[in-house]
Design a protein around this motif. Sequence first.
Motif, mmCIF file in Angstrom:
data_model
loop_
_atom_site.group_PDB
_atom_site.id
_atom_site.type_symbol
_atom_site.label_atom_id
_atom_site.label_comp_id
_atom_site.label_asym_id
_atom_site.label_seq_id
_atom_site.Cartn_x
_atom_site.Cartn_y
_atom_site.Cartn_z
ATOM 1 N N HIS A 95 0.843 -1.196 0.000
ATOM 2 C CA HIS A 95 0.000 0.000 0.000
ATOM 3 C C HIS A 95 0.879 1.246 0.000
ATOM 4 C CE1 HIS A 95 -2.625 -3.081 1.995
ATOM 5 N NE2 HIS A 95 -3.286 -2.752 0.908
ATOM 6 N N PRO A 96 0.506 2.259 -0.773
ATOM 7 C CA PRO A 96 1.347 3.447 -0.905
ATOM 8 C C PRO A 96 1.467 4.259 0.381
ATOM 9 C CG PRO A 96 -0.757 3.797 -2.005
ATOM 10 C CD PRO A 96 -0.711 2.347 -1.583
ATOM 11 N N TRP A 97 0.573 4.050 1.357
ATOM 12 C CA TRP A 97 0.647 4.814 2.610
ATOM 13 C C TRP A 97 1.708 4.281 3.562
ATOM 14 C CZ3 TRP A 97 -3.948 2.535 0.946
ATOM 15 C CH2 TRP A 97 -4.243 1.294 1.506
ATOM 16 N N GLY A 98 2.380 3.175 3.182
ATOM 17 C CA GLY A 98 3.532 2.742 3.960
ATOM 18 C C GLY A 98 3.407 1.412 4.656
ATOM 19 N N ASP A 99 2.673 0.478 4.064
ATOM 20 C CA ASP A 99 2.659 -0.867 4.633
ATOM 21 C C ASP A 99 2.398 -1.908 3.565
ATOM 22 O OD1 ASP A 99 -0.126 -1.601 4.324
ATOM 23 O OD2 ASP A 99 -0.621 -0.662 6.222
ATOM 24 N N ARG A 100 2.645 -3.147 3.937
ATOM 25 C CA ARG A 100 2.291 -4.320 3.147
ATOM 26 C C ARG A 100 1.440 -5.153 4.081
ATOM 27 N NH1 ARG A 100 3.409 -7.576 -1.082
ATOM 28 N NH2 ARG A 100 3.737 -9.802 -0.757
ATOM 29 N N GLY A 101 0.221 -5.496 3.652
ATOM 30 C CA GLY A 101 -0.650 -6.192 4.577
ATOM 31 C C GLY A 101 -1.760 -6.976 3.918
ATOM 32 N N PHE A 102 -2.505 -7.670 4.787
ATOM 33 C CA PHE A 102 -3.663 -8.461 4.395
ATOM 34 C C PHE A 102 -4.597 -8.519 5.594
ATOM 35 C CE2 PHE A 102 -0.938 -11.391 6.550
ATOM 36 C CZ PHE A 102 -1.770 -12.307 7.178
ATOM 37 N N ALA A 103 -5.790 -9.069 5.389
ATOM 38 C CA ALA A 103 -6.733 -9.162 6.507
ATOM 39 C C ALA A 103 -7.462 -10.500 6.495
ATOM 40 C CB ALA A 103 -7.739 -8.019 6.450
ATOM 41 N N VAL A 104 -7.787 -10.953 7.696
ATOM 42 C CA VAL A 104 -8.630 -12.124 7.934
ATOM 43 C C VAL A 104 -9.721 -11.681 8.924
ATOM 44 C CG1 VAL A 104 -6.790 -13.806 7.488
ATOM 45 C CG2 VAL A 104 -7.167 -12.968 9.823
ATOM 46 N N LEU A 112 -9.113 -8.485 11.048
ATOM 47 C CA LEU A 112 -7.764 -8.429 11.615
ATOM 48 C C LEU A 112 -6.807 -8.098 10.489
ATOM 49 C CD1 LEU A 112 -8.101 -11.719 13.668
ATOM 50 C CD2 LEU A 112 -8.603 -9.377 14.423
ATOM 51 N N TYR A 113 -6.313 -6.878 10.501
ATOM 52 C CA TYR A 113 -5.388 -6.414 9.472
ATOM 53 C C TYR A 113 -3.970 -6.653 9.967
ATOM 54 C CZ TYR A 113 -3.129 -3.526 5.985
ATOM 55 O OH TYR A 113 -2.325 -3.084 4.959
ATOM 56 N N ILE A 114 -3.229 -7.491 9.250
ATOM 57 C CA ILE A 114 -1.863 -7.840 9.627
ATOM 58 C C ILE A 114 -0.936 -7.184 8.607
ATOM 59 C CG2 ILE A 114 -0.235 -9.728 9.964
ATOM 60 C CD1 ILE A 114 -3.801 -10.608 10.182
ATOM 61 N N TYR A 115 0.038 -6.440 9.120
ATOM 62 C CA TYR A 115 0.877 -5.670 8.202
ATOM 63 C C TYR A 115 2.308 -5.522 8.729
ATOM 64 C CZ TYR A 115 0.612 -1.700 11.389
ATOM 65 O OH TYR A 115 0.730 -0.882 12.488
ATOM 66 N N SER A 116 3.194 -5.173 7.817
ATOM 67 C CA SER A 116 4.549 -4.731 8.135
ATOM 68 C C SER A 116 4.725 -3.364 7.505
ATOM 69 C CB SER A 116 5.603 -5.684 7.556
ATOM 70 O OG SER A 116 5.593 -6.925 8.210
ATOM 71 N N LYS A 125 4.122 10.842 2.442
ATOM 72 C CA LYS A 125 5.128 11.268 3.418
ATOM 73 C C LYS A 125 4.751 12.538 4.182
ATOM 74 C CE LYS A 125 9.045 8.809 1.549
ATOM 75 N NZ LYS A 125 10.426 8.849 1.145
ATOM 76 N N PRO A 126 4.121 13.532 3.548
ATOM 77 C CA PRO A 126 3.780 14.752 4.309
ATOM 78 C C PRO A 126 2.765 14.532 5.433
ATOM 79 C CG PRO A 126 3.644 15.166 1.946
ATOM 80 C CD PRO A 126 3.824 13.692 2.117
ATOM 81 N N TYR A 127 2.075 13.416 5.432
ATOM 82 C CA TYR A 127 1.039 13.175 6.443
ATOM 83 C C TYR A 127 1.558 12.528 7.722
ATOM 84 C CZ TYR A 127 -1.827 14.211 2.420
ATOM 85 O OH TYR A 127 -2.384 14.823 1.337
ATOM 86 N N PHE A 128 2.785 12.080 7.727
ATOM 87 C CA PHE A 128 3.357 11.446 8.918
ATOM 88 C C PHE A 128 3.805 12.498 9.908
ATOM 89 C CE2 PHE A 128 3.388 7.933 6.015
ATOM 90 C CZ PHE A 128 3.218 6.834 6.816
ATOM 91 N N ARG A 129 3.565 12.232 11.183
ATOM 92 C CA ARG A 129 3.957 13.128 12.277
ATOM 93 C C ARG A 129 4.852 12.375 13.236
ATOM 94 N NH1 ARG A 129 1.484 15.768 9.038
ATOM 95 N NH2 ARG A 129 -0.347 17.049 9.353
ATOM 96 N N ASP A 130 5.724 13.090 13.888
ATOM 97 C CA ASP A 130 6.588 12.471 14.912
ATOM 98 C C ASP A 130 5.884 12.348 16.209
ATOM 99 O OD1 ASP A 130 8.689 12.158 13.184
ATOM 100 O OD2 ASP A 130 9.585 14.082 13.682
#
Length: 130
Positions: A95-104, A112-116, A125-130
């Motif tokens: 996914h372009p928002w910054g993960d690779r995942g799937f759901a069961v 249950l969304y499982i991701y890395s 990138k501009p939407y991420f906050r520290d």
Amino acid sequence: MQATALSPCIITDKVAASRDFYLRHFAARVTFDCGWYVNLQFGSGASLQFMAPQPEQPPCNPAGLTYNFCVADVDAEFAALMASGLTPVVPLEDHPWGDRGFAVQDPNGVVLYIYSEREPAAEFKPYFRD
């Protein structure tokens, strides 16, 4: 408020089935189980509870509810969960928002969304906050 912990509790007629599902597929550890209420621990800091319906608390309708599980190796988790007989409700994909995942889904219909985590695409990138 300064919460020291946060954990969801699903009110369900499927307490035992839910417990067994998470023990089998998600390596949960039971920290409390009196039959009508069970507390499950996942790693360090994450927990989930299931409780049989009570007069003041009817069963939950989990439509639209998703629990996110961040894991080190989503491809290995996908292979293991598929080998155990689960069927994805969302395919394994990047996914372009910054993960690779799937759901069961669990026995209650909770997704249950499982991701890395992955490097997000430039437009996210501009939407991420520290």
